[in-house]
Design an enzyme around this catalytic site. Structure first.
Site, short mmCIF file in Angstrom:
data_model
loop_
_atom_site.label_atom_id
_atom_site.label_comp_id
_atom_site.label_asym_id
_atom_site.label_seq_id
_atom_site.Cartn_x
_atom_site.Cartn_y
_atom_site.Cartn_z
N SER A 1 -7.96 4.63 7.37
CA SER A 1 -9.08 5.54 7.19
C SER A 1 -10.01 5.53 8.40
CB SER A 1 -9.88 5.16 5.95
OG SER A 1 -9.04 5.08 4.83
N1 SAH Z 1 -6.94 1.13 3.11
C1 SAH Z 1 -5.81 1.58 3.87
C2 SAH Z 1 -5.63 3.06 3.68
C3 SAH Z 1 -4.22 3.43 3.51
S1 SAH Z 1 -3.98 5.13 3.03
C4 SAH Z 1 -5.99 1.21 5.33
O1 SAH Z 1 -7.08 0.79 5.68
O2 SAH Z 1 -5.05 1.28 6.11
C5 SAH Z 1 -3.65 4.95 1.29
C6 SAH Z 1 -2.48 4.08 0.92
O3 SAH Z 1 -2.28 4.20 -0.49
C7 SAH Z 1 -1.16 4.46 1.56
O4 SAH Z 1 -0.66 3.34 2.22
C8 SAH Z 1 -0.27 4.85 0.37
O5 SAH Z 1 1.08 4.48 0.55
C9 SAH Z 1 -0.91 4.06 -0.76
N2 SAH Z 1 -0.63 4.57 -2.12
C10 SAH Z 1 -0.52 5.84 -2.53
N3 SAH Z 1 -0.30 5.91 -3.86
C11 SAH Z 1 -0.28 4.62 -4.32
C12 SAH Z 1 -0.09 4.02 -5.59
N4 SAH Z 1 0.12 4.76 -6.69
N5 SAH Z 1 -0.13 2.68 -5.68
C13 SAH Z 1 -0.35 1.90 -4.57
N6 SAH Z 1 -0.54 2.43 -3.33
C14 SAH Z 1 -0.50 3.76 -3.20
#
Ligand code: SAH
Length: 202
Positions: free
Chosen positions: A57
């Site tokens: 993010s």
């Molecule tokens: N906080 C992270 C943001 C990653 S983007 C960072 O700082 O890098 C959001 C993430 O949520 C992605 O990696 C995606 O694969 C994950 N995601 C999406 N749906 C999900 C679910 N149902 N359960 C767990 N993770 C999920």
């Protein structure tokens, strides 16, 4: 921009306010969580792709989410969407020795990436899990704080159930950031902030 310039910008525009959160931003280097080809623009205030349709993010968004969440040292925190592990590291830094961070990622390769990225910090208070975060993590509940950076249509019931009374959820719902306080065993108070775009919750 340098790391220090980015943090100073977040402080001067009042995105970062809480000393404990500022301290964590200084301790955790975003550079350790982006892909090699992005290392030269890691301190720009923008999201960056980490593969598999996921992004780390935007620093402003991470700061806003943490300021809304107000995690405390010794909290049990549940994170949904580990991604790069950057938010996980910030949460672990804040939760400290007596706290614990449980983070669920849907995509096994990203859990692996986060594990690799987090290794250099040697946190002993982090648990990484592969699975569907919508179900929460019942075995480790209840939590003081729950944070999700993947966006769903609503806040799953499981999260509300697995939250302690007095606890708080910060999650993206649609294009809003939702702050949900569990004021008692059955009562919730919700605030919404518009204009955030997140990776969809699967
Ligand atoms: N906080 C992270 C943001 C990653 S983007 C960072 O700082 O890098 C959001 C993430 O949520 C992605 O990696 C995606 O694969 C994950 N995601 C999406 N749906 C999900 C679910 N149902 N359960 C767990 N993770 C999920």
């Amino acid at each position: 921009m340098t790391s220090q310039q980015l943090i100073e910008k977040l402080i001067s525009d009042k995105t970062l306010i809480t000393p404990r959160i500022i301290k964590a931003f200084k301790a955790i280097d975003r550079k350790d969580f982006v892909l090699i080809q992005d290392k030269d623009r890691v301190y720009e205030d923008q999201p960056l792709s980490i593969g598999y349709g996921a992004t780390i993010s935007q620093p402003t968004t991470v700061a806003i989410m943490l300021e809304k969440l107000q995690p405390q040292p010794d909290n049990r925190v549940l994170e949904i969407g580990t991604g790069s592990g950057y938010m996980t590291a910030l949460l672990a830094e804040i939760a400290g020795k007596r706290g614990k961070v449980f983070s669920i990622e849907y995509i096994p390769e990203l859990k692996g990436l986060a594990e690799f990225n987090l290794r250099r910090y040697n946190f002993r208070n982090v648990g990484l899990f592969v699975g569907d975060g919508k179900a929460g993590l019942k075995e480790y509940a209840p939590f003081d704080r729950i944070i999700s950076s993947a966006s769903g249509d609503e806040t799953p019931k499981s999260w509300k159930n697995q939250l302690k009374a007095g606890g708080r959820i910060v999650a993206s719902v649609g294009e809003n950031l939702v702050v949900l306080d569990k004021t008692s065993k059955k009562r919730f108070k919700q605030e919404e902030y518009r204009g955030f775009i997140f990776v969809p919750l699967r």
